[in-house]
Design a protein around this motif. Structure first.
Motif, short mmCIF file in Angstrom:
data_model
loop_
_atom_site.label_atom_id
_atom_site.label_comp_id
_atom_site.label_asym_id
_atom_site.label_seq_id
_atom_site.Cartn_x
_atom_site.Cartn_y
_atom_site.Cartn_z
N VAL A 67 9.53 0.64 -8.50
CA VAL A 67 8.57 0.90 -7.43
C VAL A 67 8.91 2.25 -6.81
CG1 VAL A 67 8.04 -1.51 -6.92
CG2 VAL A 67 9.95 -0.41 -5.75
N THR A 68 7.89 3.04 -6.53
CA THR A 68 8.06 4.39 -5.97
C THR A 68 7.28 4.50 -4.68
OG1 THR A 68 8.33 5.30 -8.20
CG2 THR A 68 7.79 6.85 -6.43
N ASN A 69 7.94 5.08 -3.68
CA ASN A 69 7.29 5.27 -2.39
C ASN A 69 6.27 6.39 -2.51
OD1 ASN A 69 6.53 5.56 0.27
ND2 ASN A 69 8.57 6.09 1.04
N SER A 70 5.00 6.03 -2.49
CA SER A 70 3.92 7.02 -2.61
C SER A 70 3.32 7.39 -1.26
CB SER A 70 2.82 6.48 -3.53
OG SER A 70 2.31 5.24 -3.03
N SER A 71 3.91 6.89 -0.16
CA SER A 71 3.39 7.18 1.17
C SER A 71 4.07 8.42 1.74
CB SER A 71 3.63 5.99 2.11
OG SER A 71 5.00 5.90 2.46
N ARG A 72 3.71 8.78 2.97
CA ARG A 72 4.32 9.93 3.63
C ARG A 72 5.41 9.52 4.61
NH1 ARG A 72 -0.98 13.71 5.12
NH2 ARG A 72 -1.72 13.99 2.96
N ARG A 73 5.76 8.25 4.64
CA ARG A 73 6.80 7.78 5.56
C ARG A 73 7.96 7.18 4.77
NH1 ARG A 73 7.13 2.21 6.91
NH2 ARG A 73 5.74 0.91 5.66
N SER A 124 0.81 -1.23 0.00
CA SER A 124 0.00 0.00 0.00
C SER A 124 0.84 1.27 0.00
CB SER A 124 -0.93 0.00 1.21
OG SER A 124 -0.18 -0.09 2.41
N ASP A 125 2.15 1.16 0.29
CA ASP A 125 3.03 2.33 0.29
C ASP A 125 3.59 2.64 -1.09
OD1 ASP A 125 2.88 2.63 3.13
OD2 ASP A 125 4.41 1.08 3.39
N LEU A 126 3.43 1.73 -2.04
CA LEU A 126 4.18 1.82 -3.29
C LEU A 126 3.30 1.94 -4.52
CD1 LEU A 126 6.71 -1.08 -2.51
CD2 LEU A 126 7.12 1.39 -2.27
N GLY A 127 3.88 2.55 -5.55
CA GLY A 127 3.33 2.52 -6.90
C GLY A 127 4.32 1.79 -7.79
#
Length: 222
Positions: free
Chosen positions: A111-117, A89-92
């Motif tokens: 993969v790209t970190n799309s979360s705020r952490r 759920s943190d990634l695109g």
């Protein structure tokens, strides 16, 4: 005559009364009574409490810390300040363009970190080629040998990539299929990320031209 008889009797009565009065006076003015002593020590009872304890300031009780009240880190807990792994759920996910060479097709699975952490990825992605219905249409890609996995830390917005390479199926003569998409599963996760596949035909036999994936490394593969 009667008066003479009454006078000695009256004098005698006064003498008796004076003697009684003098004895009471001696008892009341005869000095302080002796101090009362305790049976065990013989010390004067003056200055002692009702229960026999020595009078004086009472010391406050000493506070005792209860065991287990201090903060502690339970075994297996993530240490403060150390990022945990990236969850699905943190990634695109995206697929880079083909960079062919010497009969090989080569794509970057990003993969790209799309979360705020901040989080980490470590190891290989799971990859499956699927049709439009989401059904797998090829054997699972193999993992590259000789490449040691590393931990890649991803701040929000940062990326990591895994190489997906295979020999052109036209060179090996195997049967092929054109997938509609990929399902990419981050390391140590079970949920996958769908992404469209535009790379053309791939082997569907598992005999030759089998795709190989590498462990994640920092960047986007450019």
């Amino acid at each position: 005559m009667r008066r003479r008889l009454l006078l000695p009797a009256a004098l005698a009565c006064c003498a008796v009364l004076a003697g009684c009065s003098g004895q009471d006076t001696d008892d009341s003015a005869g000095g302080d009574p002796p101090p009362v002593t305790t049976p065990s020590t013989g010390e004067p009872a003056e200055g002692r409490g009702a229960a026999g304890g020595t009078a004086g300031p009472v010391e406050p009780p000493t506070a005792t810390a209860s065991p287990g009240t201090a903060g502690s880190v339970s075994p297996g807990a993530t240490a403060p300040g150390v990022p945990g792994r990236c969850h699905t759920s943190d990634l695109g996910v995206s697929v880079g363009t083909n960079r062919p060479g010497a009969g090989q097709s080569s794509f970057a699975l990003v993969v790209t970190n799309s979360s705020r952490r901040t989080c980490t990825v470590h190891g290989f992605p799971g990859v499956a080629f699927v049709d439009a219905a989401g059904e797998t249409v090829t054997p699972a890609p193999e993992r590259a040998t000789g490449e040691k996995p590393r931990t890649v830390t991803l701040a929000p917005g940062a990326s990591a990539w895994s190489g997906l390479t295979y020999t052109n199926p036209a060179l090996t003569g195997v049967t092929t299929v054109v997938p509609a998409g990929l399902r990419v599963t981050p390391p140590d996760e079970t949920a996958s990320l769908p992404v469209r596949w535009t790379g053309g035909a791939v082997s569907n036999t598992g005999k030759a031209s089998v795709p190989v994936v590498s462990p994640f490394r920092p960047g986007d593969g450019d």
